[in-house]
Design an enzyme around this catalytic site. Structure first.
Site, PDB file in Angstrom:
ATOM      1  N   LYS A  15       0.865  -1.291   0.004  1.00 15.45           N
ATOM      2  CA  LYS A  15      -0.042   0.105  -0.012  1.00 15.45           C
ATOM      3  C   LYS A  15       0.738   1.328  -0.010  1.00 15.45           C
ATOM      4  O   LYS A  15       0.607   2.391  -0.865  1.00 15.45           O
ATOM      5  CB  LYS A  15      -0.984  -0.046   1.128  1.00 15.45           C
ATOM      6  N   ARG A  90     -11.043   1.021   8.558  1.00 14.98           N
ATOM      7  CA  ARG A  90     -10.629  -0.231   9.103  1.00 14.98           C
ATOM      8  C   ARG A  90     -11.581  -1.291   9.521  1.00 14.98           C
ATOM      9  O   ARG A  90     -11.459  -2.296   9.939  1.00 14.98           O
ATOM     10  CB  ARG A  90      -9.389  -0.259   9.893  1.00 14.98           C
ATOM     11  N   ARG A 124      11.204  -5.508   6.418  1.00  8.14           N
ATOM     12  CA  ARG A 124      10.749  -4.005   5.920  1.00  8.14           C
ATOM     13  C   ARG A 124      11.530  -2.889   6.670  1.00  8.14           C
ATOM     14  O   ARG A 124      11.655  -2.974   7.780  1.00  8.14           O
ATOM     15  CB  ARG A 124       9.230  -3.864   5.945  1.00  8.14           C
ATOM     16  N   ARG A 157      10.199  -0.292  11.734  1.00  5.14           N
ATOM     17  CA  ARG A 157       9.088  -0.092  12.599  1.00  5.14           C
ATOM     18  C   ARG A 157       9.092  -0.827  13.773  1.00  5.14           C
ATOM     19  O   ARG A 157       9.071  -2.056  13.632  1.00  5.14           O
ATOM     20  CB  ARG A 157       7.725   0.055  11.775  1.00  5.14           C
ATOM     21  N   ARG A 168      -2.238  -7.724  14.248  1.00  4.29           N
ATOM     22  CA  ARG A 168      -2.568  -6.833  13.173  1.00  4.29           C
ATOM     23  C   ARG A 168      -3.157  -7.729  11.622  1.00  4.29           C
ATOM     24  O   ARG A 168      -4.153  -7.099  11.337  1.00  4.29           O
ATOM     25  CB  ARG A 168      -1.318  -6.087  12.660  1.00  4.29           C
TER      26      ARG A 168
HETATM   27  P1  AMP Z   1      -0.316   1.013   9.450  1.00  4.53           P
HETATM   28  O1  AMP Z   1       0.664   2.052   9.323  1.00  4.53           O
HETATM   29  O2  AMP Z   1      -1.381   1.236   8.409  1.00  4.53           O
HETATM   30  O3  AMP Z   1       0.313  -0.446   9.396  1.00  4.53           O
HETATM   31  O4  AMP Z   1      -1.093   1.254  10.967  1.00  4.53           O
HETATM   32  C1  AMP Z   1      -0.284   1.103  12.092  1.00  4.53           C
HETATM   33  C2  AMP Z   1      -1.070   0.932  13.448  1.00  4.53           C
HETATM   34  O5  AMP Z   1      -1.756   2.117  13.498  1.00  4.53           O
HETATM   35  C3  AMP Z   1      -2.094   0.065  13.440  1.00  4.53           C
HETATM   36  O6  AMP Z   1      -1.661  -1.265  13.790  1.00  4.53           O
HETATM   37  C4  AMP Z   1      -3.217   0.561  14.453  1.00  4.53           C
HETATM   38  O7  AMP Z   1      -2.759   0.682  15.813  1.00  4.53           O
HETATM   39  C5  AMP Z   1      -3.240   2.059  13.963  1.00  4.53           C
HETATM   40  N1  AMP Z   1      -4.119   2.502  13.062  1.00  4.53           N
HETATM   41  C6  AMP Z   1      -3.697   2.716  11.695  1.00  4.53           C
HETATM   42  N2  AMP Z   1      -4.828   2.954  11.012  1.00  4.53           N
HETATM   43  C7  AMP Z   1      -5.842   3.047  11.847  1.00  4.53           C
HETATM   44  C8  AMP Z   1      -7.387   3.118  12.157  1.00  4.53           C
HETATM   45  N3  AMP Z   1      -8.056   3.411  10.848  1.00  4.53           N
HETATM   46  N4  AMP Z   1      -8.047   2.793  13.174  1.00  4.53           N
HETATM   47  C9  AMP Z   1      -7.359   2.422  14.216  1.00  4.53           C
HETATM   48  N5  AMP Z   1      -6.249   2.490  14.551  1.00  4.53           N
HETATM   49  C10 AMP Z   1      -5.408   2.603  13.272  1.00  4.53           C
END
Ligand code: AMP
Length: 209
Positions: A15, A90, A124, A157, A168
């Site tokens: 993504k 989400r 990553r 990360r 996740r």
């Molecule tokens: P990502 O960078 O998309 O992998 O998101 C990293 C983390 O941020 C996720 O594992 C969640 O803890 C939080 N997060 C990201 N987007 C959302 C969302 N739309 N709703 C709630 N938590 C989120």
């Protein structure tokens, strides 16, 4: 033409990489909710600490925090011609919220098998300056820990561990993936294991129809 695009896919499906390519091609911003949250955690405020704890548990941050961050971001001028929204919605509740915030024109779905997700996430590394994504095994940078594009520092990360990833992925499969049904009429489905340039070509073609 204004294009409000959502991008979905399991962790490691590409993504971030595809969004950066699309952003350049379409000249619209890439809004990553995960990045917005990580920016908040850097501030070391009580809110930042709270968000960090939730992220490190692989859980979803509460909707009021997300909503506040997102509404604020979508008020900025650069979204006038559209946006690529990555990481939102989400779940069904967030999808409801989405429909009250902005129209959704197209939804890109990148899919990959779980083994590939694990392989990509464990290796990553990402640029803290421009967001470019590398993999220590399959796509290493030319110089160790330095971004090929902008010479920024590359980091792994803290939530990209196998234990947090499994949590996740579970949330993705149970809560996020079913949202595809909702957007079936606007869906662009792509094999996330394809080389990113190839995926981009397919997406651009589908966006113009
Ligand atoms: P990502 O960078 O998309 O992998 O998101 C990293 C983390 O941020 C996720 O594992 C969640 O803890 C939080 N997060 C990201 N987007 C959302 C969302 N739309 N709703 C709630 N938590 C989120």
């Amino acid at each position: 033409m204004r294009k409000n695009i959502l991008i979905f896919g399991p962790q490691g499906s590409g993504k971030g990489t595809i969004s950066l390519l699309l952003k350049k091609k379409l000249n619209i911003p890439h809004i990553s909710v995960g990045d917005l949250l990580r920016e908040t955690t850097q501030k070391k405020t009580p809110l930042g600490e709270k968000i960090n704890q939730i992220i490190m548990q692989g859980m979803l941050v509460s909707p009021d925090i997300i909503c506040e961050l997102l509404k604020h971001r979508l008020e900025e001028k650069d979204v006038n011609n559209g946006f690529i929204l990555d990481g939102f919605p989400r779940n069904q509740a967030q999808a409801e919220l989405m429909s009250s915030i902005a129209e959704v024109d197209k939804v890109i779905m990148l899919d990959i098998p779980e083994e590939l997700s694990i392989q990509r996430i464990e290796g990553r590394i990402q640029c803290e300056k421009c967001g470019a994504i590398y993999n220590i095994v399959s796509k290493p940078p030319k110089q160790e820990n330095i971004c090929d594009v902008c010479l920024g520092h590359l980091y792994h990360r803290a939530d990209d561990t196998s234990e947090i990833l499994m949590k996740r992925l579970k949330i993705y499969n149970v809560e996020t993936k079913p949202l595809i049904q909702r957007y079936q009429d606007r869906l662009i489905s792509i094999d996330g294991s394809l080389p990113s340039e190839e995926s981009l070509e397919l997406i651009i073609k589908a966006l113009s129809t």
